[in-house]
Design an enzyme around this catalytic site. Structure first.
Site, PDB file in Angstrom:
ATOM      1  N   ALA A  64       0.870  -1.183   0.000  1.00 28.72           N
ATOM      2  CA  ALA A  64       0.000   0.000   0.000  1.00 28.72           C
ATOM      3  C   ALA A  64       0.901   1.226   0.000  1.00 28.72           C
ATOM      4  CB  ALA A  64      -0.899  -0.003   1.232  1.00 28.72           C
ATOM      5  N   VAL A  92       4.269   0.514   7.781  1.00 29.85           N
ATOM      6  CA  VAL A  92       4.913   1.792   8.114  1.00 29.85           C
ATOM      7  C   VAL A  92       3.839   2.868   8.116  1.00 29.85           C
ATOM      8  CG1 VAL A  92       6.658   3.497   7.466  1.00 29.85           C
ATOM      9  CG2 VAL A  92       7.067   1.063   7.010  1.00 29.85           C
ATOM     10  N   ASP A  96       5.466   1.451   2.620  1.00 31.89           N
ATOM     11  CA  ASP A  96       4.367   0.486   2.627  1.00 31.89           C
ATOM     12  C   ASP A  96       3.485   0.742   3.847  1.00 31.89           C
ATOM     13  OD1 ASP A  96       2.694  -1.698   2.610  1.00 31.89           O
ATOM     14  OD2 ASP A  96       4.279  -3.168   2.192  1.00 31.89           O
ATOM     15  N   HIS A  97       2.292   1.258   3.609  1.00 36.07           N
ATOM     16  CA  HIS A  97       1.408   1.653   4.702  1.00 36.07           C
ATOM     17  C   HIS A  97       0.848   0.453   5.471  1.00 36.07           C
ATOM     18  CE1 HIS A  97      -0.309   4.684   7.023  1.00 36.07           C
ATOM     19  NE2 HIS A  97      -1.039   5.338   6.145  1.00 36.07           N
ATOM     20  N   ARG A  98       1.081  -0.759   4.998  1.00 39.79           N
ATOM     21  CA  ARG A  98       0.663  -1.930   5.760  1.00 39.79           C
ATOM     22  C   ARG A  98       1.427  -2.023   7.083  1.00 39.79           C
ATOM     23  NH1 ARG A  98       1.896  -7.011   2.348  1.00 39.79           N
ATOM     24  NH2 ARG A  98       3.832  -5.826   2.127  1.00 39.79           N
TER      25      ARG A  98
END
Length: 435
Positions: free
Chosen positions: A226, A410, A406-408
């Protein structure tokens, strides 16, 4: 006459196989020592396999696009006399008749395997001859093979993957298995490709092997992570002035050109040490915290493709060591001389979009990493300068940094704090320091 076995050489500790991309020499051609006989490729690096002997190429054991294991005999070279034959890396004496017979048997097995495997040329995935042979034997179509999740490198289907698939498929009713296959195949045929119209002036250019790999990696990354970006502007005036002051003396002492890249890479390594949770990978529902800081350095190639050599243990290098490594890797990357191990094991990547004049960019994460940094062009700007005596306007050297993560795993706080720390390190550069 003696027969010399040309083997696929070891190309790195983590490299077990390579794909034959082109035979430079044909059967019957004369070969000199160090002549390139065949070109092979791993995931990204193309390598040449030279001959250690003089002679004539009498047999090619593997065709183009075949996956070969390291240490396997790939060709036979006929040499004159016994001394030449002993130049084999293992210092063997003249090849015995039984050895020749064993090699000839290998050729027959290879030919039989090639003849009895399914055609996967329409697929973008690599399948080893063994996997294709199992698929042919078990009646698995290319479409069904495409649905099998691979656990090998870059998602490659291994022997265990296909055997596990067969076991689970065999335990289900055939009708259900067929329906399942149809369901899995349906999404592949759903998005019909947009027709491309051609005119008489258009030219069709076949994508290179590396171009196809890069294309697949980029799509896989977008579908996996993401992507979120944070941006920050950094005043690098002190760094610009310091480099202008010391670059000539640096080159005289070290024999290397001092560019901005090693300065920024050293600062990135220091920033990672302060924010170690950016130096991670995702494995299913687990997070792997990396013990080493291995910085990937995206480098453009003359043909327009991209490669990412890796600076291992970058946090342990001083500026001189960092400069030497970066210059060496960049030079050999452009000359296609990198070893497979030198593009593997990266934990964080930096790309310099500013080298092409771009002020910023939104790079795609290099899997299985979780973040990538883009360095924009350094430009002069009027800026407000705060001093104890008051504010005034001055000309400063500024650079915009873009951080894709990566918003999953971070969140925005960590992604933003990371580049804020980088900004603080670079803006506090001591203009009076030595190198």
């Amino acid at each position: 006459m003696a027969r010399y076995e040309l083997k696929l050489p070891k190309m790195g500790e983590s490299v077990a196989e390579a794909t034959i991309t082109s035979w430079v020499k044909e059967v019957g051609e004369t070969i000199d020592i160090d002549d390139t006989v065949v070109e092979v490729a791993t995931d990204k690096v193309d390598s040449e396999v030279p001959s250690e002997v003089e002679g004539t190429l009498v047999e090619i054991l593997f065709e183009k696009d075949t996956v070969v294991q390291v240490g396997e005999t790939i060709a036979i070279i006929e040499v004159e006399g016994e001394e030449r034959a002993t130049t084999d890396a293992s210092k063997k004496e003249e090849v015995k008749p039984e050895t020749v017979a064993a090699v000839e048997k290998t050729v027959e097995v290879a030919k039989e395997t090639a003849a009895t495997t399914i055609d996967t040329s329409s697929s973008d995935r690599f399948y080893s001859p063994l996997v294709k042979s199992i698929a042919q034997t078990e009646g698995i179509s290319v479409e069904e093979l495409e649905t099998i999740k691979g656990t090998g490198k870059e998602g490659r289907v291994t022997k265990n993957d296909i055997l596990s698939y067969l076991e689970s498929r065999g335990s289900q009713p055939k009708v259900a298995a067929s329906a399942s296959t149809e369901k899995k195949s349906a999404p592949q045929s759903a998005p019909a490709p947009t027709p491309v119209s051609l005119s008489g002036q258009d030219e069709i250019i076949e994508m290179s092997r590396m171009g196809k790999l890069i294309s697949k990696h980029m799509i896989d990354s977008i579908q996996t992570s993401a992507h979120v970006q944070s941006f920050i502007e950094i005043d690098v005036t002190n760094i610009v002035n310091w480099r202008n002051k010391v670059k000539n003396a640096y080159q005289q002492r070290e024999g290397e050109k001092l560019t901005f890249t090693p300065i920024f890479m050293q600062a990135v390594a220091s920033t990672i040490k302060r924010h170690p949770m950016i130096n991670i990978s995702v494995d299913g529902d687990k997070i792997i915290k990396r013990g080493n800081v291995n910085l990937g350095m995206a480098a453009a190639l003359p043909d327009g493709n991209l490669i990412v050599p890796v600076i291992k243990n970058a946090d342990m290098l001083n500026l001189v060591g960092m400069t030497k490594q970066i210059n060496d890797l960049a030079t050999r990357a452009r000359a296609n001389k990198l070893k497979p191990d030198e593009i593997q094991g990266g934990t964080y990547t930096v790309t310099n979009v500013g080298s092409f004049g771009s002020i910023t960019g939104t790079p795609i994460i290099n899997q299985p990493q979780v973040a990538i940094l883009a360095l924009g062009a350094i430009v002069k700007k009027p800026a407000v300068i705060e001093t104890p005596e008051g504010d005034f306007i001055g000309i400063r050297h500024k650079m915009i940094v873009s951080h894709s993560y990566d918003h999953r795993v971070v969140n925005g706080a960590l992604g933003g704090m990371f580049i804020k720390t980088l900004k603080d390190i670079l803006e506090s550069w001591d203009v009076n320091q030595d190198f």
